[in-house]
Write an enzyme that holds these catalytic residues in place. Structure first.
Site, mmCIF file in Angstrom:
data_model
loop_
_atom_site.group_PDB
_atom_site.id
_atom_site.type_symbol
_atom_site.label_atom_id
_atom_site.label_comp_id
_atom_site.label_asym_id
_atom_site.label_seq_id
_atom_site.Cartn_x
_atom_site.Cartn_y
_atom_site.Cartn_z
ATOM 1 N N CYS A 1 0.823 -1.213 0.000
ATOM 2 C CA CYS A 1 0.000 0.000 0.000
ATOM 3 C C CYS A 1 0.854 1.259 0.000
ATOM 4 O O CYS A 1 0.381 2.327 -0.373
ATOM 5 C CB CYS A 1 -0.949 0.001 1.198
ATOM 6 S SG CYS A 1 -0.128 0.052 2.803
ATOM 7 N N MET B 1 -5.252 -7.173 6.439
ATOM 8 C CA MET B 1 -5.247 -5.859 7.091
ATOM 9 C C MET B 1 -6.446 -5.727 8.034
ATOM 10 O O MET B 1 -6.337 -5.133 9.115
ATOM 11 C CB MET B 1 -5.260 -4.758 6.042
ATOM 12 C CG MET B 1 -4.019 -4.708 5.164
ATOM 13 S SD MET B 1 -2.537 -4.202 6.062
ATOM 14 C CE MET B 1 -2.727 -2.425 6.013
ATOM 15 N N SER B 2 -7.590 -6.264 7.630
ATOM 16 C CA SER B 2 -8.774 -6.200 8.492
ATOM 17 C C SER B 2 -8.581 -7.035 9.749
ATOM 18 O O SER B 2 -9.029 -6.664 10.836
ATOM 19 C CB SER B 2 -10.004 -6.674 7.718
ATOM 20 O OG SER B 2 -10.291 -5.792 6.651
#
EC number: 1.2.1.70
Length: 441
Positions: free
Chosen positions: A50, A202-203
């Site tokens: 990211c 990521m969650s």
């Protein structure tokens, strides 16, 4: 041959540029194939996160190789040269080696020392191997970069207490909640109506940090219910309501704090959607997806407070000074690892001369052995012939051992070149001709 890296990161490019160079899973194979077709590229792999997109390569000519990779990035992103080029960086040889070591150690991360980048560098190695684009040079470099990242975290305090992108996002939510109450401090999220969109890695990290900060219930939305339920099962202490992403509008209307982290290539939340739903007076949106899950126009909507990954710097800078001091512990280790790799790289310059010398002595051995065996006559048994041949090979290996060891030993480039010149002259070796000689199939 030259090692080169071309790319951009959170240090050189804003998220609106970085997201144009985020490579989704379905385009990874095509990207590798396109890079492998470039004549200048001998070996290559891709690091896509990211916060960065970096192409590591072994190229024939550094200038031509870098230009070819830049052309690939321009075509992939669809951006004009004058827009993309100011955000690109490139490093060659020693600087490229140092850069990948620093990246793997977390020294080039938005959050100094964060651990997720090490997993991403490991993935880069695996991708290169899976797509058969790594040769001995890059494979050695990237594998050593992974080892360096592990060593920095085990032998220094840099990784101790390091935050991640996900934890920084949760801390940003706490900070903004505190500021809304007139306090420049982090506040608990116990009273917030929280939603998390996405059920990936990521969650999962988001849920871990939300739980540690007092969040005891939330809504989890995902494209498939099963994946959301599987993630929910890992957090029995949080009351999680799993919903399909089709319920996003309803979720937005009921929530006060929404985190987004999906693999969508286009925004799933924009100003139009936010205007057309009945929602709370203040809705905070924190997007850690790249490409962004929330359109930039969301910030223009009254009652919406929208943040993306670039806004995490506000949280990171609060404890960055202390982490900068810890980073100094890692610099010495990185310099040492760079030196080890570069010494190995330099030693490869001796390989053509060593191979040529070995070939020359092997030809002499075979010729002299054949002469000796022909003199022995037919009474010389097959077993005796094998003993004599083994003897001749042993003598050659003994003769070669010391000079080969010396040539491969760490030394300055000038000293190694002088040694190579002496050997090539003493044994009348034509190394250039041996390099161009076609291999027997």
């Amino acid at each position: 041959m030259h090692i080169a890296v071309v790319g951009l990161s959170h240090r050189t490019a804003p998220v609106e540029v970085r997201e144009k160079l985020s490579i989704p899973e379905e385009l990874v194979e095509r990207s590798f194939n396109n890079l492998k077709k470039i004549d200048q590229i001998l070996e290559v792999s891709i690091l896509s996160t990211c916060n960065r997109l970096e192409i590591y390569s072994l190229v024939k000519d550094p200038q031509l190789g870098i230009e070819a990779i830049k052309s690939f990035l321009l075509e992939f992103s669809g951006l004009e040269d004058e827009i993309l080029s100011p955000h690109l960086f490139n490093y060659v040889q020693e600087k490229a080696v140092s850069h990948v070591m620093r990246v793997s150690a977390g020294l080039d991360s938005l959050v100094l020392g964060e651990g997720q980048i090490l997993s991403q560098v490991k993935k880069m190695v695996r991708l290169g191997q899976d797509h058969h684009s790594l040769g001995p040079i890059l494979n050695r470099l990237l594998t050593q970069a992974v080892s360096t990242g592990k060593r920095v975290r085990s032998e220094t305090n840099l990784g101790t207490g390091a935050v991640s992108i996900s934890s920084a996002a949760v801390e940003l939510a706490q900070l903004k909640l505190g500021q809304a109450h007139g306090r420049d401090q982090l506040m608990t999220l116990e009273t917030e109506k929280v939603a998390v969109v996405g059920a990936g890695r990521m969650s999962r990290l988001l849920l871990q940090h939300l739980q540690s900060k007092g969040c005891c219930s939330l809504t989890l939305l995902n494209r498939t219910r099963k994946r959301a339920e599987d993630l929910s099962a890992a957090f029995p202490d949080i009351q999680i309501d799993c919903q399909l992403i089709d319920e996003l509008d309803s979720c937005l209307s009921l929530s006060t704090l929404v985190f987004t982290s999906t693999a969508a290539n286009e925004p799933i939340i924009d100003a139009e959607k936010l205007i057309n739903i009945d929602r709370k007076p203040l809705l905070r949106l924190i997007d850690i997806g790249v490409p962004r899950n929330i359109s930039s126009d969301a910030k223009s909507v009254s009652g919406i407070e929208s943040h993306d990954v670039d806004d995490l710097q506000e949280v990171v800078s609060r404890n960055q000074e202390a982490r900068q001091k810890l980073a100094l512990e890692a610099e010495g280790l990185i310099e040492e690892e760079c030196r080890v790799f570069l010494e190995w790289w330099d030693s490869l310059a001796a390989v053509p001369t060593i191979n040529c010398l070995r070939s020359s002595l092997e030809s002499i051995r075979k010729e002299e052995l054949q002469k000796a065996l022909s003199r022995m006559g037919p009474d010389f048994s097959a077993r005796e012939r094998k003993v004599v041949e083994a003897l001749s090979k042993g003598i050659i290996n003994k003769i070669l051992h010391t000079p080969v060891t010396k040539l491969r030993a760490p030394q300055s480039r000038n000293d190694r070149r002088d040694s190579l010149d002496v050997i090539e002259k003493l044994f009348n070796l034509d190394v250039s001709s041996s390099l161009n000689k076609p291999k027997n199939n």
